[in-house]
Design an enzyme around this catalytic site. Structure first.
Site, PDB file in Angstrom:
ATOM      1  N   LYS A 207     -27.650  50.881  30.546  1.00  0.00           N
ATOM      2  CA  LYS A 207     -26.854  52.015  30.070  1.00  0.00           C
ATOM      3  C   LYS A 207     -25.666  51.535  29.245  1.00  0.00           C
ATOM      4  CE  LYS A 207     -27.838  55.119  33.971  1.00  0.00           C
ATOM      5  NZ  LYS A 207     -27.246  55.796  35.154  1.00  0.00           N
TER       6      LYS A 207
ATOM      7  N   ALA B  70     -22.810  53.159  35.634  1.00  0.00           N
ATOM      8  CA  ALA B  70     -23.239  52.942  37.013  1.00  0.00           C
ATOM      9  C   ALA B  70     -24.575  53.627  37.245  1.00  0.00           C
ATOM     10  CB  ALA B  70     -22.197  53.483  37.992  1.00  0.00           C
ATOM     11  N   ASP B  71     -25.304  53.121  38.223  1.00  0.00           N
ATOM     12  CA  ASP B  71     -26.543  53.756  38.629  1.00  0.00           C
ATOM     13  C   ASP B  71     -26.716  53.554  40.132  1.00  0.00           C
ATOM     14  OD1 ASP B  71     -29.056  55.005  37.159  1.00  0.00           O
ATOM     15  OD2 ASP B  71     -29.740  53.948  38.949  1.00  0.00           O
ATOM     16  N   THR B  72     -27.031  54.637  40.820  1.00  0.00           N
ATOM     17  CA  THR B  72     -27.221  54.603  42.272  1.00  0.00           C
ATOM     18  C   THR B  72     -28.676  54.856  42.590  1.00  0.00           C
ATOM     19  OG1 THR B  72     -24.960  55.410  42.631  1.00  0.00           O
ATOM     20  CG2 THR B  72     -26.507  55.645  44.471  1.00  0.00           C
TER      21      THR B  72
ATOM     22  N   GLY C 298     -25.288  49.992  41.210  1.00  0.00           N
ATOM     23  CA  GLY C 298     -25.012  48.947  40.239  1.00  0.00           C
ATOM     24  C   GLY C 298     -23.952  49.439  39.280  1.00  0.00           C
TER      25      GLY C 298
END
Length: 195
Positions: A51, A68-70, A105
């Protein structure tokens, strides 16, 4: 350095605001698919870094973008955002009565080329839920924009989460303790000298 948040998540916005940070929100569509060989935390870190790369050319030298990525992992299965209510019900049915792991992340990409990628893990324990409770939650809260089909800050978090091992804020979508540390290294987030 000026902070840019590349996220449409109201939870991430609220967490940064609660930290007392000033930031600008910038959004663009980014493909969220990932290579099949990646495992758990690697998926979250890969997606956050992927991203961030989409914003690289638009960053000024004094800007840093936060992406961010969850993801939710049950064993080695990655449970991302459900496609529809039926998939949300199926995910929660799998999660109920069990423990699972939430990984977020984060990537901080600076306009001058510096980049930091990290992740945080929280183990979440769910009590057993009835089909009626699951259906009620999905119908009422429409958790289609949430990894694993739930938000810990929602009703289901109050009635289903029995124990957390790790950061609650990580489950909400941003490990703010780690974000604060990394931003301080970049000169963002430090307390004022006259505090």
């Amino acid at each position: 350095m000026r902070l840019v948040l590349a996220s449409n998540s109201p939870r991430r916005r609220q967490l940064l605001t609660d930290l007392g940070l000033r930031y600008e929100v910038r959004l663009q569509e980014v493909d969220e698919s990932f290579p099949a060989h990646l495992h758990r935390a690697e998926v979250a870190e890969y997606l956050a870094a992927h991203k961030a790369e989409a914003y690289r050319t638009g960053l000024a030298p004094d800007e840093v973008v936060l992406t961010a990525d969850t993801i939710v992992c049950l064993g080695d299965d990655v449970l991302n955002k459900p496609a529809d209510e039926a998939e949300a019900v199926a995910m929660l049915t799998r999660l109920q009565g069990r423990a699972h792991d939430v990984y977020t992340g984060v990537c901080l990409l600076c306009g001058d080329g510096r980049r930091t990628v990290f992740s945080d893990q929280t183990r979440v324990h769910f009590r057993a839920l009835t089909p009626a409770e699951i259906e009620f939650y999905v119908r009422t809260y429409q958790p289609l924009d949430k990894a694993g089909a739930y938000g810990a800050q929602d009703w289901i978090g109050m009635v289903a989460v029995t124990k957390l091992e790790g950061s609650y804020f990580n489950v909400m979508g941003l490990p703010v303790h780690r974000v604060w540390e990394e931003l301080e290294k970049l000169g963002i987030g430090a307390l004022p000298m006259n505090f």
